[in-house]
Design a protein around this motif. Structure first.
Motif, PDB file in Angstrom:
ATOM      1  N   LEU A  45      -9.424  50.599  18.874  1.00  0.00           N
ATOM      2  CA  LEU A  45     -10.196  51.469  19.065  1.00  0.00           C
ATOM      3  C   LEU A  45     -11.690  51.133  19.708  1.00  0.00           C
ATOM      4  CD1 LEU A  45      -9.105  52.816  15.360  1.00  0.00           C
ATOM      5  CD2 LEU A  45      -9.193  54.159  17.289  1.00  0.00           C
ATOM      6  N   GLN A  46     -12.006  49.888  19.323  1.00  0.00           N
ATOM      7  CA  GLN A  46     -13.313  49.600  19.768  1.00  0.00           C
ATOM      8  C   GLN A  46     -13.183  49.273  21.423  1.00  0.00           C
ATOM      9  OE1 GLN A  46     -13.760  45.513  17.953  1.00  0.00           O
ATOM     10  NE2 GLN A  46     -13.828  46.371  15.754  1.00  0.00           N
ATOM     11  N   THR A  47     -12.069  49.064  21.769  1.00  0.00           N
ATOM     12  CA  THR A  47     -12.038  48.838  23.390  1.00  0.00           C
ATOM     13  C   THR A  47     -12.072  50.485  23.756  1.00  0.00           C
ATOM     14  OG1 THR A  47     -10.574  47.129  23.238  1.00  0.00           O
ATOM     15  CG2 THR A  47     -10.487  48.252  25.321  1.00  0.00           C
ATOM     16  N   LEU A  48     -11.564  51.502  23.164  1.00  0.00           N
ATOM     17  CA  LEU A  48     -11.796  53.036  23.602  1.00  0.00           C
ATOM     18  C   LEU A  48     -13.098  53.389  23.718  1.00  0.00           C
ATOM     19  CD1 LEU A  48     -10.282  55.599  24.364  1.00  0.00           C
ATOM     20  CD2 LEU A  48     -10.024  55.941  21.991  1.00  0.00           C
ATOM     21  N   GLU A  49     -13.923  52.835  22.513  1.00  0.00           N
ATOM     22  CA  GLU A  49     -15.260  52.930  22.641  1.00  0.00           C
ATOM     23  C   GLU A  49     -15.829  52.705  23.798  1.00  0.00           C
ATOM     24  OE1 GLU A  49     -17.222  55.024  20.568  1.00  0.00           O
ATOM     25  OE2 GLU A  49     -15.076  55.824  19.927  1.00  0.00           O
ATOM     26  N   ALA A  50     -15.571  51.330  24.117  1.00  0.00           N
ATOM     27  CA  ALA A  50     -16.410  50.603  25.296  1.00  0.00           C
ATOM     28  C   ALA A  50     -16.025  51.115  26.424  1.00  0.00           C
ATOM     29  CB  ALA A  50     -15.871  49.232  25.326  1.00  0.00           C
ATOM     30  N   ALA A  51     -14.997  52.100  26.707  1.00  0.00           N
ATOM     31  CA  ALA A  51     -14.220  52.988  27.839  1.00  0.00           C
ATOM     32  C   ALA A  51     -15.064  54.068  28.015  1.00  0.00           C
ATOM     33  CB  ALA A  51     -12.842  52.888  27.929  1.00  0.00           C
ATOM     34  N   ARG A  52     -15.508  54.477  26.654  1.00  0.00           N
ATOM     35  CA  ARG A  52     -16.124  55.984  27.120  1.00  0.00           C
ATOM     36  C   ARG A  52     -16.935  56.211  28.085  1.00  0.00           C
ATOM     37  NH1 ARG A  52     -14.934  59.687  22.717  1.00  0.00           N
ATOM     38  NH2 ARG A  52     -13.885  58.423  20.929  1.00  0.00           N
ATOM     39  N   PRO A  53     -18.016  55.538  28.329  1.00  0.00           N
ATOM     40  CA  PRO A  53     -18.647  55.904  29.717  1.00  0.00           C
ATOM     41  C   PRO A  53     -17.824  56.000  30.896  1.00  0.00           C
ATOM     42  CG  PRO A  53     -19.909  54.071  28.106  1.00  0.00           C
ATOM     43  CD  PRO A  53     -18.361  54.130  27.729  1.00  0.00           C
ATOM     44  N   PHE A  54     -16.746  55.345  30.915  1.00  0.00           N
ATOM     45  CA  PHE A  54     -16.056  55.205  32.325  1.00  0.00           C
ATOM     46  C   PHE A  54     -14.809  56.155  32.121  1.00  0.00           C
ATOM     47  CE2 PHE A  54     -17.912  51.195  31.034  1.00  0.00           C
ATOM     48  CZ  PHE A  54     -19.215  51.111  32.047  1.00  0.00           C
TER      49      PHE A  54
ATOM     50  N   ALA B  68      -3.731  59.072  18.878  1.00  0.00           N
ATOM     51  CA  ALA B  68      -4.112  60.393  18.498  1.00  0.00           C
ATOM     52  C   ALA B  68      -5.497  60.608  19.006  1.00  0.00           C
ATOM     53  CB  ALA B  68      -4.163  60.659  17.190  1.00  0.00           C
ATOM     54  N   GLU B  69      -6.465  59.716  18.938  1.00  0.00           N
ATOM     55  CA  GLU B  69      -7.595  59.875  19.447  1.00  0.00           C
ATOM     56  C   GLU B  69      -7.760  59.895  21.086  1.00  0.00           C
ATOM     57  OE1 GLU B  69     -11.846  60.267  19.860  1.00  0.00           O
ATOM     58  OE2 GLU B  69     -10.300  60.367  18.082  1.00  0.00           O
ATOM     59  N   CYS B  70      -6.868  58.972  21.605  1.00  0.00           N
ATOM     60  CA  CYS B  70      -6.711  59.246  23.226  1.00  0.00           C
ATOM     61  C   CYS B  70      -6.283  60.651  23.486  1.00  0.00           C
ATOM     62  CB  CYS B  70      -5.786  58.420  23.710  1.00  0.00           C
ATOM     63  SG  CYS B  70      -6.254  56.671  23.494  1.00  0.00           S
ATOM     64  N   LYS B  71      -5.366  61.423  22.747  1.00  0.00           N
ATOM     65  CA  LYS B  71      -4.873  62.686  23.098  1.00  0.00           C
ATOM     66  C   LYS B  71      -5.854  63.750  22.702  1.00  0.00           C
ATOM     67  CE  LYS B  71      -1.205  65.978  21.475  1.00  0.00           C
ATOM     68  NZ  LYS B  71      -0.038  66.207  21.058  1.00  0.00           N
ATOM     69  N   THR B  72      -6.790  63.489  21.946  1.00  0.00           N
ATOM     70  CA  THR B  72      -8.062  64.179  21.705  1.00  0.00           C
ATOM     71  C   THR B  72      -8.929  64.228  22.839  1.00  0.00           C
ATOM     72  OG1 THR B  72      -7.670  63.973  19.363  1.00  0.00           O
ATOM     73  CG2 THR B  72      -9.847  64.738  20.386  1.00  0.00           C
ATOM     74  N   LEU B  73      -8.980  63.006  23.308  1.00  0.00           N
ATOM     75  CA  LEU B  73      -9.615  62.847  24.702  1.00  0.00           C
ATOM     76  C   LEU B  73      -9.125  63.377  25.999  1.00  0.00           C
ATOM     77  CD1 LEU B  73     -11.100  59.517  24.019  1.00  0.00           C
ATOM     78  CD2 LEU B  73     -12.603  61.552  23.737  1.00  0.00           C
ATOM     79  N   GLY B  74      -7.977  64.089  25.803  1.00  0.00           N
ATOM     80  CA  GLY B  74      -7.070  64.458  27.032  1.00  0.00           C
ATOM     81  C   GLY B  74      -6.578  63.453  27.761  1.00  0.00           C
ATOM     82  N   LEU B  75      -6.323  62.239  27.392  1.00  0.00           N
ATOM     83  CA  LEU B  75      -5.904  61.089  28.058  1.00  0.00           C
ATOM     84  C   LEU B  75      -4.358  61.126  27.950  1.00  0.00           C
ATOM     85  CD1 LEU B  75      -8.273  58.301  27.154  1.00  0.00           C
ATOM     86  CD2 LEU B  75      -8.223  59.460  29.457  1.00  0.00           C
TER      87      LEU B  75
END
Length: 340
Positions: A151-160, A186-193
């Protein structure tokens, strides 16, 4: 394998859907980057590194894989690594690739996410412009780490995220079931990934079911143990859920004893959307073309099976419908010039 089959394989446009970019780090480049970045390797020579490529299982490979990645430090290192793979891909007639990168392998040792991403992204964009190779970039989470770390890695990825096309799940399968990452996916799905996951390699067939039902993935990476579950085989045959199979990897990591015993032909016969890929080619002794040729020879694949594998890969890709149709038509047109 006939020379005609060899020529057909060489002529067909290809897709690679299961390639870990860190796994394309050849020993020669490992030594060059170590010299450039002042990293001391525990090997005296390229031959010493290659001698270490005798793996007992997935974990013994991963130990070396993560150690080798320690030479990747600067943005240009990730660019050079990716560009070297793409130049090799061009010689294998790869027209589209969907590659994994493992940011946690690097951020865990203090390399910024942006450094990793920008180096890889620059090479992918250059390959599209100069080599005509299209691509998708898949951020793969390491399953031996915690979901919180993911989840922390996903946060770091958000700008990209505009340049990241999907997410995956790799690393040690045993003891790390897909459900461990339910909230993250589930969070990645919410982001449309779009989501994929390694499953059914060393782990049981039920991990495939769990990846589908809990993580809602659209593609299974490896998946060779699906044949242990006839109900699951029927389900994936109906849905045409792709399997990104890696024959040389499966043999080198002792998933299969020999290439002649690999279940790829059985997967095709069961109506599954199986594809051929190289996984970590620098470590497993073969890039995509070599996997195609070696597997065709070992399993005595027929022309129709060869063509089906090529078509399956385009079907399984994240290309748009028009590009898929164009490439599949090219496969059929080329195949028609190589009659039995």
């Amino acid at each position: 394998m006939t020379t005609r089959h060899q020529a057909l394989i060489a002529a067909l446009p290809k897709v690679e859907l299961h390639l870990h970019i860190e796994g394309s780090l050849e020993p020669e480049m490992m030594f060059e980057l170590a010299r450039r970045n002042g990293v001391t390797l525990p090997y005296a020579s390229v031959d010493d590194i290659r001698a270490a490529y005798r793996f007992e299982n997935l974990q013994s490979f991963l130990d070396l894989y993560y150690a080798g990645a320690g030479v990747l430090i600067e943005e240009r290192d990730f660019y050079d690594l990716t560009w070297a793979y793409l130049r090799r891909a061009q010689t294998d007639n790869i027209v589209h690739c969907e590659i994994f990168f493992d940011p946690q392998t690097h951020t865990g040792r203090g390399i910024p996410f942006a450094t990793v991403y920008r180096g890889i992204r620059r090479a992918l964009d250059q390959a599209k412009a100069e080599l005509g190779i299209s691509s998708k970039l898949i951020l793969s989470f390491l399953r031996h780490l915690s979901e919180e770390d993911g989840l922390q890695t996903l946060e770091a990825a958000r700008p990209f995220l505009a340049g990241i096309d999907g997410v995956g799940l790799d690393s040690s399968e045993r003891g790390n079931p897909p459900a461990k990452f339910a909230r993250l996916f589930a969070e990645c799905k919410t982001l449309g990934l779009p989501r994929v996951a390694h499953a059914g390699e060393e782990g049981p067939a039920d991990y495939i079911r769990e990846a589908l039902d809990v993580l809602d993935v659209c593609r299974i990476d490896h998946g060779v143990r699906i044949l242990e579950d006839s109900e699951l085989v029927a389900r994936l045959a109906r849905s045409r859920t792709p399997l990104t199979v890696c024959p040389y990897s499966n043999v080198r990591l002792k998933v299969c004893d020999t290439l002649e015993q690999h279940p790829l032909r059985e997967l095709l016969a069961a109506g599954l959307c199986a594809t051929i890929n190289s996984d970590d080619p620098a470590y497993f002794g073969g890039y995509l073309q070599e996997n195609w040729l070696g597997t065709t020879h070992a399993l005595k694949l027929e022309r129709t099976e060869i063509v089906q594998l090529a078509i399956n890969a385009f079907e399984a890709s994240w290309l748009d419908a028009a590009d898929k149709a164009m490439h599949i038509a090219a496969c059929r047109r080329i195949a028609a010039t190589f009659p039995d």
